[in-house]
Design a protein around this motif. Structure first.
Motif, PDB file in Angstrom:
ATOM      1  N   THR A 119      -5.092  -2.233  -1.099  1.00 58.90           N
ATOM      2  CA  THR A 119      -5.940  -2.884  -1.894  1.00 58.90           C
ATOM      3  C   THR A 119      -6.459  -1.661  -3.010  1.00 58.90           C
ATOM      4  O   THR A 119      -7.162  -2.091  -3.826  1.00 58.90           O
ATOM      5  CB  THR A 119      -7.152  -3.446  -1.362  1.00 58.90           C
ATOM      6  OG1 THR A 119      -7.648  -2.629  -0.403  1.00 58.90           O
ATOM      7  CG2 THR A 119      -6.593  -4.819  -0.796  1.00 58.90           C
TER       8      THR A 119
ATOM      9  N   LEU B  62      -3.697   2.990  -6.376  1.00 56.59           N
ATOM     10  CA  LEU B  62      -2.288   3.508  -6.076  1.00 56.59           C
ATOM     11  C   LEU B  62      -1.605   2.633  -5.099  1.00 56.59           C
ATOM     12  O   LEU B  62      -0.366   1.881  -5.476  1.00 56.59           O
ATOM     13  CB  LEU B  62      -2.312   4.921  -5.511  1.00 56.59           C
ATOM     14  CG  LEU B  62      -0.941   5.200  -5.058  1.00 56.59           C
ATOM     15  CD1 LEU B  62      -0.234   5.556  -6.300  1.00 56.59           C
ATOM     16  CD2 LEU B  62      -1.035   6.428  -4.315  1.00 56.59           C
TER      17      LEU B  62
ATOM     18  N   ARG C 116      -8.158  -2.507   4.510  1.00 60.62           N
ATOM     19  CA  ARG C 116      -9.324  -2.485   5.217  1.00 60.62           C
ATOM     20  C   ARG C 116      -9.962  -3.782   5.182  1.00 60.62           C
ATOM     21  O   ARG C 116     -10.497  -4.390   6.422  1.00 60.62           O
ATOM     22  CB  ARG C 116     -10.296  -1.478   4.760  1.00 60.62           C
ATOM     23  CG  ARG C 116     -11.901  -1.544   5.263  1.00 60.62           C
ATOM     24  CD  ARG C 116     -12.494  -0.301   4.771  1.00 60.62           C
ATOM     25  NE  ARG C 116     -12.705  -0.152   3.295  1.00 60.62           N
ATOM     26  CZ  ARG C 116     -13.385   0.586   2.581  1.00 60.62           C
ATOM     27  NH1 ARG C 116     -14.238   1.623   3.404  1.00 60.62           N
ATOM     28  NH2 ARG C 116     -13.494   0.907   1.558  1.00 60.62           N
TER      29      ARG C 116
ATOM     30  N   TYR D  59      -9.064   2.473   8.997  1.00 62.64           N
ATOM     31  CA  TYR D  59      -8.891   3.725   9.778  1.00 62.64           C
ATOM     32  C   TYR D  59     -10.067   4.063  10.645  1.00 62.64           C
ATOM     33  O   TYR D  59      -9.671   4.918  11.823  1.00 62.64           O
ATOM     34  CB  TYR D  59      -9.250   4.858   8.565  1.00 62.64           C
ATOM     35  CG  TYR D  59      -8.042   4.694   7.417  1.00 62.64           C
ATOM     36  CD1 TYR D  59      -6.891   4.351   7.678  1.00 62.64           C
ATOM     37  CD2 TYR D  59      -8.557   5.268   6.104  1.00 62.64           C
ATOM     38  CE1 TYR D  59      -5.943   4.433   6.413  1.00 62.64           C
ATOM     39  CE2 TYR D  59      -7.805   5.134   5.107  1.00 62.64           C
ATOM     40  CZ  TYR D  59      -6.419   4.625   5.305  1.00 62.64           C
ATOM     41  OH  TYR D  59      -5.449   4.408   4.150  1.00 62.64           O
TER      42      TYR D  59
ATOM     43  N   SER E 298      -3.298   8.554   0.937  1.00 63.50           N
ATOM     44  CA  SER E 298      -4.442   9.589   1.760  1.00 63.50           C
ATOM     45  C   SER E 298      -6.104   8.882   1.483  1.00 63.50           C
ATOM     46  O   SER E 298      -6.301   8.138   0.348  1.00 63.50           O
ATOM     47  CB  SER E 298      -4.846  10.962   0.762  1.00 63.50           C
ATOM     48  OG  SER E 298      -4.909  10.768  -0.553  1.00 63.50           O
TER      49      SER E 298
END
Ligand SMILES: NC(=O)c1ccc[n+]([C@@H]2O[C@H](COP(=O)([O-])OP(=O)(O)OC[C@H]3O[C@@H](n4cnc5c(N)ncnc54)[C@H](OP(=O)(O)O)[C@@H]3O)[C@@H](O)[C@H]2O)c1
Length: 285
Positions: free
Chosen positions: A8, A11, A33, A53, A73
């Motif tokens: 979301t 990138l 998420r 995460y 990342s």
């Protein structure tokens, strides 16, 4: 099945859009998420799965059945490596055979403040037993074009990069390259140093803005502390201001934002987006 974390994000959305041109939507997993933010992707047939995460179980479930995973990342400056470690551990548990990671230019030697987290991630991934690909990113050109309005208003762009060369490109180019890597064979163990075919200095950037806007815009090079103070004066948190100014200084002293590599245009099979095109796309109407 191809899974993308942070799908979301700015990138991530572009990567999904590029994947949709290459594979059926049902073969794409948007690992996010907050699934509620990805309703538009679900409506296009993309599999939207929760992948936080901080919640390992969600990650293992999200990656189940994936044959390729792109780890974009984490934006967390404090937890970045822990976030990445959680993703790599979950990918191993889920049996994902190949993981591509968005790293930073020359992560193994870079002096940028973000480099240690990227290098630690590359090393952890390489030792994980999962086949890997490193997509080492330059600066996003949006870091510079996002504030064109105020640059034109003030007739100036500030920084501490002196005459450093910068290989920044739009996120869209990096997303296209990632989609190529995720959908074509023979990528295992490859390190791609991604950057513009033609680098620019901030003076050249300001000149391009002047040319296209019709208003004179100059580049003001400032000492690191003065640039940091200027960024804070326009509302940036002190830590972020420090990191941005530090990155400029490292660009000037160690060429950290530059690469001579043509890996990006090679992957895309077309030249990288030019500075002129990126400025034109961002120019206030
Ligand atoms: N090369 C450069 O110039 C540059 C500049 C800035 C950042 N970066 C790096 O490149 C990455 C991608 O950039 P971007 O512009 O796409 O960033 P972005 O728009 O901020 O997207 C970050 C993504 O990470 C997700 N995320 C944050 N915390 C998470 C968590 N705990 N669990 C799962 N997902 C989480 C966000 O989810 P939500 O949508 O739910 O918030 C979002 O989808 C950044 O995260 C950063 O590491 C590079």
């Amino acid at each position: 099945m191809i899974a993308v974390t942070g799908a979301t994000g700015q990138l991530g959305r572009l990567v999904i859009a590029n994947l949709l041109k290459r594979v059926p939507a049902s073969e794409i997993i948007a690992a996010v998420r907050a699934p509620s933010k990805a309703a538009d992707l679900a409506a296009q047939g993309v599999q939207v799965r929760e992948a936080d995460y901080g919640k390992s179980a969600s990650l293992v479930k999200a990656f189940s059945g994936a044959t390729r995973l792109l780890l974009i990342s984490s934006p967390s400056a404090d937890n970045r490596f822990a976030d990445h470690k959680a993703v790599i551990d979950a990918a191993r548990k889920a049996g994902v055979p190949l993981l591509a990671y968005t790293s930073v230019l020359r992560a193994d030697t870079s002096t940028l403040l973000v480099a240690p987290d990227h290098l630690a991630t590359e090393q952890y991934l390489a030792a994980s037993g999962i086949a890997w690909v490193f997509l080492r990113h330059p600066s996003y050109i949006e870091n510079y074009t996002a504030s064109l309005g105020s640059a034109i208003e003030h007739g100036a762009i500030a920084g501490s990069a002196s005459d450093a060369r910068n290989s920044a490109v739009p996120r869209a180019d990096l997303a296209e390259a990632a989609a190529v890597v995720l959908t074509t064979p023979g990528r295992d163990g490859k390190i791609y140093e991604l950057g513009a075919d033609v680098a620019f200095t901030m003076t050249e950037f300001a000149a391009e803005v002047s040319k296209q806007s019709g208003k004179k815009v100059v580049y003001n090079n400032l000492p690191q502390k003065a640039y940091q103070a200027m960024l804070e004066s326009v509302g940036l948190p002190a830590r972020l201001a420090y990191r941005i100014a530090d990155s400029d200084v490292k660009a000037a002293s160690h060429d950290e934002l530059y690469t001579a590599s043509r890996d990006l245009s090679g992957l895309m099979g077309r030249p990288t987006t030019t500075l002129a095109a990126a400025v034109a796309a961002a120019l206030p109407q």
